[in-house]
Write a protein that holds these residues in place. Sequence first.
Motif, mmCIF file in Angstrom:
data_model
loop_
_atom_site.group_PDB
_atom_site.id
_atom_site.type_symbol
_atom_site.label_atom_id
_atom_site.label_comp_id
_atom_site.label_asym_id
_atom_site.label_seq_id
_atom_site.Cartn_x
_atom_site.Cartn_y
_atom_site.Cartn_z
ATOM 1 N N ILE A 109 0.834 -1.199 0.000
ATOM 2 C CA ILE A 109 0.000 0.000 0.000
ATOM 3 C C ILE A 109 0.873 1.255 0.000
ATOM 4 O O ILE A 109 0.598 2.229 -0.719
ATOM 5 N N LEU A 136 -3.742 8.388 5.507
ATOM 6 C CA LEU A 136 -4.282 7.100 5.942
ATOM 7 C C LEU A 136 -5.035 7.247 7.258
ATOM 8 O O LEU A 136 -6.075 6.621 7.471
ATOM 9 N N ILE A 141 -7.889 4.451 8.456
ATOM 10 C CA ILE A 141 -7.108 3.207 8.468
ATOM 11 C C ILE A 141 -6.385 3.101 9.811
ATOM 12 O O ILE A 141 -5.589 3.965 10.170
ATOM 13 N N ALA A 147 0.020 -0.405 7.764
ATOM 14 C CA ALA A 147 -0.635 -0.447 6.452
ATOM 15 C C ALA A 147 0.346 -0.186 5.312
ATOM 16 O O ALA A 147 0.157 -0.684 4.198
ATOM 17 N N ALA A 150 1.593 -3.446 4.146
ATOM 18 C CA ALA A 150 0.570 -4.459 3.876
ATOM 19 C C ALA A 150 0.206 -4.454 2.388
ATOM 20 O O ALA A 150 0.546 -3.527 1.638
ATOM 21 N N PHE A 155 -6.987 -6.244 3.323
ATOM 22 C CA PHE A 155 -8.002 -5.292 3.772
ATOM 23 C C PHE A 155 -9.375 -5.699 3.239
ATOM 24 O O PHE A 155 -9.487 -6.344 2.196
ATOM 25 N N ARG A 160 -10.319 -1.045 1.410
ATOM 26 C CA ARG A 160 -9.632 -0.847 0.122
ATOM 27 C C ARG A 160 -10.154 0.406 -0.575
ATOM 28 O O ARG A 160 -9.382 1.150 -1.191
ATOM 29 N N ILE A 163 -8.567 3.337 0.960
ATOM 30 C CA ILE A 163 -7.181 3.472 0.486
ATOM 31 C C ILE A 163 -7.168 4.118 -0.902
ATOM 32 O O ILE A 163 -6.316 4.971 -1.199
#
Length: 542
Positions: A109, A136, A141, A147, A150, A155, A160, A163
Amino acid sequence: MTGNPLLSVQRLSLAVTHSGNQVVKNVSFDVAPGEIVGIVGESGSGKTLATRAIIGLIPPAVRRIGGTILYRGKDVLGMKDRDLRQLRGGEVGVVFQEPMTSLNPSMTIGRQLEEGLILHTKMSVEERRTAILSMLGRVGIREPERALTAYPHEFSGGMRQRIMLASVMLLKPALLIADEPTTALDAVVQRDVMELMVELTQAEGTAVLLISHDLPMVARYTNRFVVMEKGVVVEQGLTEEILQAPQHPYTRKLLSSLPFRGAARELDMTRTPMVSARNIVVEYPGRKGLFRRHEPKRALHGVSVDIHVGEVVALVGGSGSGKTTLGRTIAGLVQQAEGDILFQGRERSADWRDYRLNCQMVFQDPYSSLDPRMTIQALVEEALRLVPDLDTPAKRRRALETLEEVGLSADFANRYPHELSGGQRQRVAIARAIARRPKFLIADEPVSALDVTVRSQVLELFSNLQKRYGFSCLFISHDLGVVEQVADRVIVMQDGRIIEEGDRDRIFDAPKDAYTRKLLSAIPALDLNQTGGVTLKWRLEA
């Protein structure tokens, strides 16, 4: 609208190159700085194609045959590739319907969020990291530091989409194009994502072009909206004015297709339930580690449900609440760790074959549940294969009769699934389920992938068939508007447990649990008026 528009689309026309068919015809609309404008219409109305032309993303097989697109007074269609690259992301951000197809599954991410900043800004590495962590956090998040390392598959769908919003808003675009940004999400997550998007765009003064077939969402969040049908703009204006008094028949058709509550039915609840699930526990095995095995995940915690003869019981809850797991367990597709399932008062296992023949299922995506190599008639006949008292000619007649019942003429019998629309494929899935006249039907999100008018047709068909054949039904959905139209009783699930259940009217009018109230507050209450419009109110809001 006063002042110069940020975006001005004038008489835009697009056509398929090889056939010459016009798919967008003389489309015109403006978007002012900071304004939220919606574009609504059924699938195939041309709304997505018209908006993708704004950033030069029309397919190679489609060409412009007329019109202009002006962004800040500059003709987008005449821009060089270098200027278009600067426009995309730097000036105009895009959030697509399914974030999993927009996010690179092989990149973290952090790397994906940093990409746009590297291309469009002169920030240092530390400045980029600080901006990403801050964004974020703003989009909700948890643990932004974690994250960064990740991957998208770690997620949920709602996370998502947050994001994706973060990646777009990092660059502070002047215009955000949101193409069906919440279609695949449940009601609460839909509202959270939309509220977040509006909050972020208002803070940055970003204009939004919202493309959707979800009229209540467009009604809540837009200042103006444009209605498209078959590539043509049929109506546009202030949101409140169109809702109250739509001028075009197509707009009135869209509004009348929204789900409304029908009269409650009287059912005999004293008879033995058709299906009973008693203290169902489902566990998924834990992941194997190098040195130890992780604990199993419990998806259902002692759930009990009764579904009476002729009753439609709706199972509702957010993503991950366990409603689909319960439906699949009752159908026999998932094995329970504990608990019993009774059919007409007897253990399901006492006559497994009879149960499986009388328990049919309609899945969310008919395209993945229909064999693409079989004709429509063969698909429906397949469901009759184990019916002992029907010979081959009788099965053929029953298949054709059932197709007629779901609104598909004999002309469809020799077609294949890919030759049908989404709504027609769902009708085939329903025909397969009812062909052998089952006593019990499980419908798992049967209309969530359909646009508003097709959804209305399929729901009306479903209700008519249920009244005609009297089958009991477990109707699984996250769309409470749909549930309000079809259900007799409602069961609310959260984290693998039932937190509230009762008659539909009691649940919708006087919910007791805070989570149920949260679900209901995410959907509107609609009243049709005498001019063919609607009055839209949000439930449980003062």
